[in-house]
Design a protein around this motif. Structure first.
Motif, short mmCIF file in Angstrom:
data_model
loop_
_atom_site.label_atom_id
_atom_site.label_comp_id
_atom_site.label_asym_id
_atom_site.label_seq_id
_atom_site.Cartn_x
_atom_site.Cartn_y
_atom_site.Cartn_z
N ALA A 207 19.98 134.93 63.69
CA ALA A 207 18.52 135.05 63.66
C ALA A 207 17.87 134.00 64.55
O ALA A 207 18.46 132.99 64.87
CB ALA A 207 18.00 134.88 62.24
N LYS B 155 13.69 132.33 65.17
CA LYS B 155 12.27 132.32 64.81
C LYS B 155 11.54 131.66 65.97
O LYS B 155 11.76 130.51 66.28
CB LYS B 155 12.04 131.56 63.52
N GLU C 101 4.93 130.72 65.93
CA GLU C 101 3.84 131.64 65.59
C GLU C 101 2.80 131.69 66.70
O GLU C 101 2.64 130.74 67.46
CB GLU C 101 3.16 131.17 64.30
N GLU D 98 4.39 139.65 70.55
CA GLU D 98 5.72 140.17 70.24
C GLU D 98 6.55 140.24 71.51
O GLU D 98 6.04 140.51 72.59
CB GLU D 98 5.62 141.54 69.59
N THR E 194 9.64 141.89 68.50
CA THR E 194 9.63 140.99 67.35
C THR E 194 9.60 139.53 67.79
O THR E 194 10.00 139.19 68.90
CB THR E 194 10.85 141.23 66.44
N SER F 187 10.82 137.48 65.26
CA SER F 187 11.85 137.05 64.30
C SER F 187 13.05 137.98 64.37
O SER F 187 13.32 138.72 63.43
CB SER F 187 11.26 137.03 62.88
N ALA G 89 16.83 139.54 64.36
CA ALA G 89 18.03 139.35 63.55
C ALA G 89 19.19 140.04 64.26
O ALA G 89 19.07 141.18 64.70
CB ALA G 89 17.84 139.93 62.16
N GLY H 73 10.76 126.97 68.35
CA GLY H 73 11.36 127.81 67.34
C GLY H 73 12.74 127.32 66.95
O GLY H 73 13.09 126.17 67.18
#
Length: 122
Positions: free
Chosen positions: A27, A29, A32, A36, A58, A60, A62, A118
């Protein structure tokens, strides 16, 4: 789960110069507030470079990807680069590195232009 490269027994009878490490990419992150993206990870271990699949739309992503990488025993760090596969070309999202012995035990803090960018879970 995707496994690439080799198993420990495939490295020339553990020549004393190389070892096989397992890198699981699970994953990321991204900070913020960004639009996207379509992230993927590049893993750089000495002369060996690997790439995850691109996850579309995205911040985030995965993954469930595993890389078996043969690296020189003298290698001290693995480099990780997070990119977005955008329409105009690759967009840099962040980079970080971990000591070889820390892979799988600690998240990779990512930086972009010397600012937090991130985190990557490996």
């Amino acid at each position: 789960q995707l496994v690439l490269c080799c198993e420990p027994e495939d490295v020339a009878a553990d020549s004393g110069e190389m070892e096989v490490i397992r890198i699981d990419v699970s994953a990321a992150k991204v900070l913020e507030g960004a639009a996207e993206r379509n992230p993927y990870v590049q893993i750089i271990a000495g002369q060996d470079m690997r790439r995850t699949e691109t996850i579309r739309g995205t911040l985030s992503p995965a993954w469930d990807e595993t890389f078996m990488v043969a690296v020189p025993k003298t290698l001290t760090h693995i480099e990780f680069m997070l990119w977005s596969d955008d329409d105009v070309g690759p967009l840099f999202l962040g980079a970080g590195r971990l000591a070889v012995g820390a892979v799988g035990r600690h998240p990779v803090p990512l930086k972009r232009m010397n600012h937090p960018g991130g985190e990557l879970t490996v």
